[in-house]
Each structure stands twice: as structure tokens, then as C-alpha cells.
Design a protein around this motif. Structure first.
Motif, PDB file in Angstrom:
ATOM      1  N   GLU A 133       0.815 -30.788   2.548  1.00 45.70           N
ATOM      2  CA  GLU A 133      -0.005 -29.667   2.350  1.00 45.70           C
ATOM      3  C   GLU A 133      -1.075 -30.059   1.202  1.00 45.70           C
ATOM      4  O   GLU A 133      -2.191 -29.568   1.267  1.00 45.70           O
ATOM      5  CB  GLU A 133       0.951 -28.356   1.740  1.00 45.70           C
ATOM      6  N   LEU A 134      -0.466 -30.579   0.209  1.00 45.97           N
ATOM      7  CA  LEU A 134      -1.481 -31.040  -0.973  1.00 45.97           C
ATOM      8  C   LEU A 134      -2.509 -32.052  -0.478  1.00 45.97           C
ATOM      9  O   LEU A 134      -3.711 -31.609  -0.659  1.00 45.97           O
ATOM     10  CB  LEU A 134      -0.914 -31.693  -2.061  1.00 45.97           C
ATOM     11  N   ILE A 135      -2.244 -32.855   0.314  1.00 49.12           N
ATOM     12  CA  ILE A 135      -3.146 -33.594   0.992  1.00 49.12           C
ATOM     13  C   ILE A 135      -4.476 -33.039   2.133  1.00 49.12           C
ATOM     14  O   ILE A 135      -5.438 -33.272   1.800  1.00 49.12           O
ATOM     15  CB  ILE A 135      -2.578 -34.747   1.659  1.00 49.12           C
ATOM     16  N   LYS A 136      -3.629 -31.845   2.529  1.00 45.03           N
ATOM     17  CA  LYS A 136      -4.654 -31.471   3.440  1.00 45.03           C
ATOM     18  C   LYS A 136      -5.624 -30.336   2.656  1.00 45.03           C
ATOM     19  O   LYS A 136      -6.752 -30.381   2.935  1.00 45.03           O
ATOM     20  CB  LYS A 136      -3.909 -30.558   4.410  1.00 45.03           C
ATOM     21  N   GLU A 159     -10.918 -40.150   1.161  1.00 41.07           N
ATOM     22  CA  GLU A 159     -12.292 -40.641   1.279  1.00 41.07           C
ATOM     23  C   GLU A 159     -13.254 -39.559   0.099  1.00 41.07           C
ATOM     24  O   GLU A 159     -14.182 -40.095  -0.526  1.00 41.07           O
ATOM     25  CB  GLU A 159     -13.164 -40.381   2.300  1.00 41.07           C
ATOM     26  N   ASN A 160     -12.747 -38.342  -0.045  1.00 40.55           N
ATOM     27  CA  ASN A 160     -13.615 -37.591  -1.069  1.00 40.55           C
ATOM     28  C   ASN A 160     -12.896 -37.405  -2.521  1.00 40.55           C
ATOM     29  O   ASN A 160     -13.110 -36.575  -3.110  1.00 40.55           O
ATOM     30  CB  ASN A 160     -13.291 -36.053  -0.376  1.00 40.55           C
ATOM     31  N   VAL A 161     -11.931 -38.237  -2.564  1.00 38.28           N
ATOM     32  CA  VAL A 161     -11.554 -38.335  -4.198  1.00 38.28           C
ATOM     33  C   VAL A 161     -12.321 -39.531  -4.707  1.00 38.28           C
ATOM     34  O   VAL A 161     -12.353 -40.708  -4.498  1.00 38.28           O
ATOM     35  CB  VAL A 161     -10.018 -38.892  -4.079  1.00 38.28           C
ATOM     36  N   GLU A 197      -1.498 -41.626  -1.971  1.00 38.02           N
ATOM     37  CA  GLU A 197      -2.103 -40.825  -0.665  1.00 38.02           C
ATOM     38  C   GLU A 197      -3.216 -40.100  -1.072  1.00 38.02           C
ATOM     39  O   GLU A 197      -4.397 -40.073  -0.457  1.00 38.02           O
ATOM     40  CB  GLU A 197      -0.949 -39.984  -0.028  1.00 38.02           C
ATOM     41  N   ILE A 198      -3.348 -39.532  -2.281  1.00 36.92           N
ATOM     42  CA  ILE A 198      -4.463 -38.791  -2.835  1.00 36.92           C
ATOM     43  C   ILE A 198      -5.708 -39.861  -2.978  1.00 36.92           C
ATOM     44  O   ILE A 198      -6.691 -39.597  -2.618  1.00 36.92           O
ATOM     45  CB  ILE A 198      -4.361 -38.097  -4.267  1.00 36.92           C
ATOM     46  N   ILE A 218      -3.095 -49.373  -6.933  1.00 35.30           N
ATOM     47  CA  ILE A 218      -3.548 -48.186  -6.554  1.00 35.30           C
ATOM     48  C   ILE A 218      -4.868 -47.817  -6.714  1.00 35.30           C
ATOM     49  O   ILE A 218      -5.417 -47.913  -7.822  1.00 35.30           O
ATOM     50  CB  ILE A 218      -2.642 -46.896  -6.976  1.00 35.30           C
ATOM     51  N   THR A 219      -5.641 -47.581  -5.665  1.00 37.29           N
ATOM     52  CA  THR A 219      -7.244 -47.567  -5.937  1.00 37.29           C
ATOM     53  C   THR A 219      -7.765 -46.373  -6.742  1.00 37.29           C
ATOM     54  O   THR A 219      -7.047 -45.407  -6.852  1.00 37.29           O
ATOM     55  CB  THR A 219      -7.840 -47.651  -4.427  1.00 37.29           C
ATOM     56  N   LYS A 220      -8.872 -46.406  -6.989  1.00 41.04           N
ATOM     57  CA  LYS A 220      -9.841 -45.528  -7.865  1.00 41.04           C
ATOM     58  C   LYS A 220      -8.784 -44.758  -9.140  1.00 41.04           C
ATOM     59  O   LYS A 220      -9.208 -43.806  -9.456  1.00 41.04           O
ATOM     60  CB  LYS A 220      -9.967 -44.068  -6.728  1.00 41.04           C
ATOM     61  N   ASN A 221      -8.432 -45.765  -9.723  1.00 38.93           N
ATOM     62  CA  ASN A 221      -7.954 -45.523 -10.917  1.00 38.93           C
ATOM     63  C   ASN A 221      -8.853 -45.209 -12.066  1.00 38.93           C
ATOM     64  O   ASN A 221      -9.886 -45.852 -11.975  1.00 38.93           O
ATOM     65  CB  ASN A 221      -6.990 -46.320 -11.599  1.00 38.93           C
ATOM     66  N   LEU A 222      -8.929 -44.294 -12.725  1.00 39.12           N
ATOM     67  CA  LEU A 222     -10.073 -44.088 -13.870  1.00 39.12           C
ATOM     68  C   LEU A 222      -9.952 -45.070 -15.047  1.00 39.12           C
ATOM     69  O   LEU A 222     -11.231 -45.700 -15.461  1.00 39.12           O
ATOM     70  CB  LEU A 222      -9.700 -42.724 -14.565  1.00 39.12           C
ATOM     71  N   TYR A 223      -9.012 -45.582 -15.453  1.00 39.45           N
ATOM     72  CA  TYR A 223      -9.038 -46.642 -16.252  1.00 39.45           C
ATOM     73  C   TYR A 223      -8.501 -47.867 -15.954  1.00 39.45           C
ATOM     74  O   TYR A 223      -7.677 -47.761 -14.876  1.00 39.45           O
ATOM     75  CB  TYR A 223      -7.859 -46.112 -17.626  1.00 39.45           C
ATOM     76  N   LEU A 224      -8.772 -48.965 -16.550  1.00 38.57           N
ATOM     77  CA  LEU A 224      -8.227 -50.440 -15.962  1.00 38.57           C
ATOM     78  C   LEU A 224      -6.687 -50.281 -15.802  1.00 38.57           C
ATOM     79  O   LEU A 224      -6.022 -50.859 -14.803  1.00 38.57           O
ATOM     80  CB  LEU A 224      -8.654 -51.336 -16.957  1.00 38.57           C
ATOM     81  N   GLU A 225      -6.024 -49.620 -16.705  1.00 44.09           N
ATOM     82  CA  GLU A 225      -4.564 -49.634 -16.511  1.00 44.09           C
ATOM     83  C   GLU A 225      -3.986 -48.119 -16.915  1.00 44.09           C
ATOM     84  O   GLU A 225      -4.658 -47.408 -17.723  1.00 44.09           O
ATOM     85  CB  GLU A 225      -3.838 -50.560 -17.741  1.00 44.09           C
ATOM     86  N   GLU A 226      -3.328 -47.778 -15.965  1.00 46.53           N
ATOM     87  CA  GLU A 226      -2.831 -46.519 -15.821  1.00 46.53           C
ATOM     88  C   GLU A 226      -1.320 -46.387 -16.255  1.00 46.53           C
ATOM     89  O   GLU A 226      -0.647 -47.482 -15.910  1.00 46.53           O
ATOM     90  CB  GLU A 226      -3.006 -45.607 -14.508  1.00 46.53           C
TER      91      GLU A 226
END
Length: 338
Positions: free
Chosen positions: A289-292, A199-201, A194-195, A173-181
Motif C-alpha cells: 500500500e505504501l509503495i503504491k 523512479e520518482n524517489v 523498495e522505496i 541501498i541506492t539514493k541514500n542522502l548521506y554517504l553512510e546511513e
């Protein structure tokens, strides 16, 4: 969220358990009978140890209880029920717990008392849950009142650790804060995937378990599943509710998270997301709804194409005010008791 070590005592100030209702559904209260012994744990510390009791001994104990006067039956049973984890409710004094149990038993018929003997562990569990529910309801009202009065408020209190070491990890999953989540179930993975692909995450983080991650501890303790930051500096807490629902606990978590977001400020959000539309509680969202919302594609965006009208002016002013907002999670707001 930190509101002091004595927050439970503060929120339960004035709570009188003995004056609360004793409405408990004891139907299907069946369980094995257990013997209760004090077993040594740490040095000089003894804790109740439960051992399953054979039916033969259960019948003997039932006959013994039945031979006692009614008041002694209640006294004997109340002590046994109290020892079965009810006495672990630290915020309420044991004498108050004992009186409440005696009050409940005193309202039962002789036949029902016999059933308590046969299924005492199940009865103890139901009574414990009732006490916790009553105390949480009272603490919830106190918490809201103290928030309104300004006695409890928000202040920066949380910082991410430089590194983390989750026991089990996930990848892909992309854009993880740490190397391992940390690991997650299928529904949680679906949500955060999905989050993360919006693009804005900027990043997401799988919040750590108790004692290590970000905690909202108001009238209950709550560790939201995910922390997300957007390009506009919005910090979003996400709690996922899949197949394993927790009933009224979800209502309390959503209430606490909503209160935190309101007090923390405009750059902070809290969302609870349900997998099943039929199980979704008032105020919660589904994934779409959350994604929107996170993607900021709300119906208000149509106002940008409106040539005239107050709605366009209000919306555009809001965008200009927040365009350059940058928030670091190094000091996210938490609730603090002053």
C-alpha cells in the motif's frame, strides 16, 4: 517538531491525577524484591540504586509490614513504590504521585498488600505505566484542542546536518542522502529498499536517534524511521512496525504523525507501515500500500483516461498545480507553540 520547553506543562494544565481511575490489572505482577539505597552519581547528586533482596530478607520485611496498622502499611509501601522510577515522571508533582499511589493501595485487600510486598517492583512498574497512560491521554486531547484553536501550529524548524556519523551503518541501498546511513533491521531495510528503487524517489535518509534527528514532539516525542523526498517535492515520513510492536504507543505515534502532515501542508506526508496485516492498526499501511501511494499509482490515475467528468478535471488541475513544486528539507515544517 518543536513546541517549546514547557509543552508538557501546557498540555497537562488542569490534569488532576487523584481524580483519575485506578483500574490496573495486577495479575502476574511478580518480580524480585529490591533494596533501595541512595547512591552518589554526579557530585552531590544521589539517585536510587536497586539491589536484589534475598528471599530471607523479603520474608522479614513482609512480617514487619504485616505488623503495622493498615494506614502505616500503605504509607511505607507507597514511599517504596514511589522511589522505583515513578518519581521520575517529571511532569506530575511528587505529592500528586504519592496521593495516587496511596489511593491505589487503599483499595487493595490485606492479601493484595502482602503480594505488593513480595512483588513491589512489578507493582511499581504497572502503576508507573498507568500514570503515563492517563497523562498521555489527557495531553493528547489538550494537544488536539490547541491545534484546533491555532495555539499550536507548524513552521519551518528543521535542517539536515552537513554530515553525520552513525555508530553502525548499512550499505547496498541506492539514493541514500548521506554517504553512510544508520543501521536498520530486516523489515526496515525491506521497506526502504523498495522505496529507494522507485523512479520518482530522489533520496531517503535513516532518521537519527533522539537529539540528533528530526523529531515530532507533541503530546509524545516521536522520531520517525525514515525521511523520503520524491521528484514532485513531497516529503514523506515513514515509521516501520515489524516484530517489536509497542501497543498503544503506535496509535499515539500515528495520531501525532497524521496531525503533523495535515498541519504541515500538501507537500508533506506521514505513514506507519506494519509487517503483519493482523497487527496493523487503523490508518496504517502495509508495504504494498505504501509503495503504491509513493509511486502515485492510485486509482485516481484512471481518471486521466476518462474523456469526460468532473473527476478528470479535478485530478488534472491538481497535477498541474503540483508539477513544479520543489521542497527543500532544509526547512521542513514542525509544530511550534505560539
Amino acid at each position: 517538531i518543536a513546541i517549546g520547553k514547557n509543552i508538557k506543562s501546557l498540555l497537562l494544565k488542569g490534569f488532576e491525577l487523584i481524580k483519575q481511575d485506578t483500574i490496573i490489572d495486577f495479575s502476574r505482577a511478580t518480580s524480585e524484591m529490591f533494596s533501595v539505597d541512595l547512591a552518589e552519581g554526579r557530585k552531590n547528586e544521589f539517585v536510587p540504586e536497586f539491589r536484589r533482596v534475598p528471599q530471607r530478607l523479603k520474608d522479614v520485611f513482609s512480617k514487619y509490614i504485616a505488623s503495622l496498622p493498615a494506614d502505616q502499611q500503605i504509607t511505607q509501601l507507597s514511599e517504596r513504590l514511589l522511589s522505583m522510577k515513578i518519581n521520575k515522571i517529571d511532569e506530575i508533582p511528587q505529592p500528586d504521585l504519592r496521593k495516587y499511589i496511596i489511593k491505589i493501595l487503599g483499595e487493595l485487600t490485606s492479601e493484595q498488600l502482602s503480594d505488593v510486598v513480595q512483588n513491589e517492583f512489578a507493582y511499581a512498574d504497572k502503576i508507573r505505566k498507568k500514570i503515563l497512560s492517563l497523562s498521555e491521554q489527557y495531553a493528547k486531547k489538550s494537544f488536539d484542542n490547541l491545534l484546533d484553536m491555532g495555539i499550536i501550529n507548524c513552521k519551518p524548524d528543521f535542517k539536515f546536518a552537513t554530515s553525520i556519523c552513525p555508530t553502525n551503518t548499512i550499505s547496498g541501498i541506492t539514493k541514500n542522502l548521506y554517504l553512510e546511513e544508520g543501521e536498520m533491521n530486516d523489515f526496515e531495510r525491506q521497506i526502504i529498499n523498495e522505496i529507494a528503487n522507485l523512479e520518482n524517489v530522489v533520496f531517503w535518509h535513516r532518521n537519527l536517534e533522539r537529539g540528533k534527528g528530526f523529531q515530532l514532539n507533541g503530546f509524545i516525542n516521536h522520531h520517525p524511521d525514515f525521511i523520503v523526498q520524491t521528484t514532485k517535492g513531497k516529503i514523506i515520513l515513514v515509521e516501520a512496525k515489524g516484530d517489536h510492536l509497542d501497543g498503544s504507543d503506535s496509535v499515539n505515534k500515528l495520531h501525532l504523525g497524521t496531525k503533523w502532515a495535515a498541519k504541515a501542508g500538501d507537500n508533506f506526508r506521514y505513514f506507519m507501515v506494519f509487517k503483519s496485516e493482523s497487527e496493523k492498526i487503523n490508518g496504517a499501511k502495509n508495504i504494498s500500500e505504501l509503495i503504491k501511494i509513493i509511486n502515485e499509482r492510485t486509482e485516481y490515475e484512471s481518471a486521466q483516461n476518462v474523456q469526460t467528468g468532473e473527476l478528470k478535471m479535478t485530478f488534472n488541475t491538481k497535477i498541474r498545480e503540483t508539477d513544479n513544486v520543489s521542497v527543500k528539507m532544509g526547512g521542513g515544517p514542525s509544530i511550534a507553540h505560539s
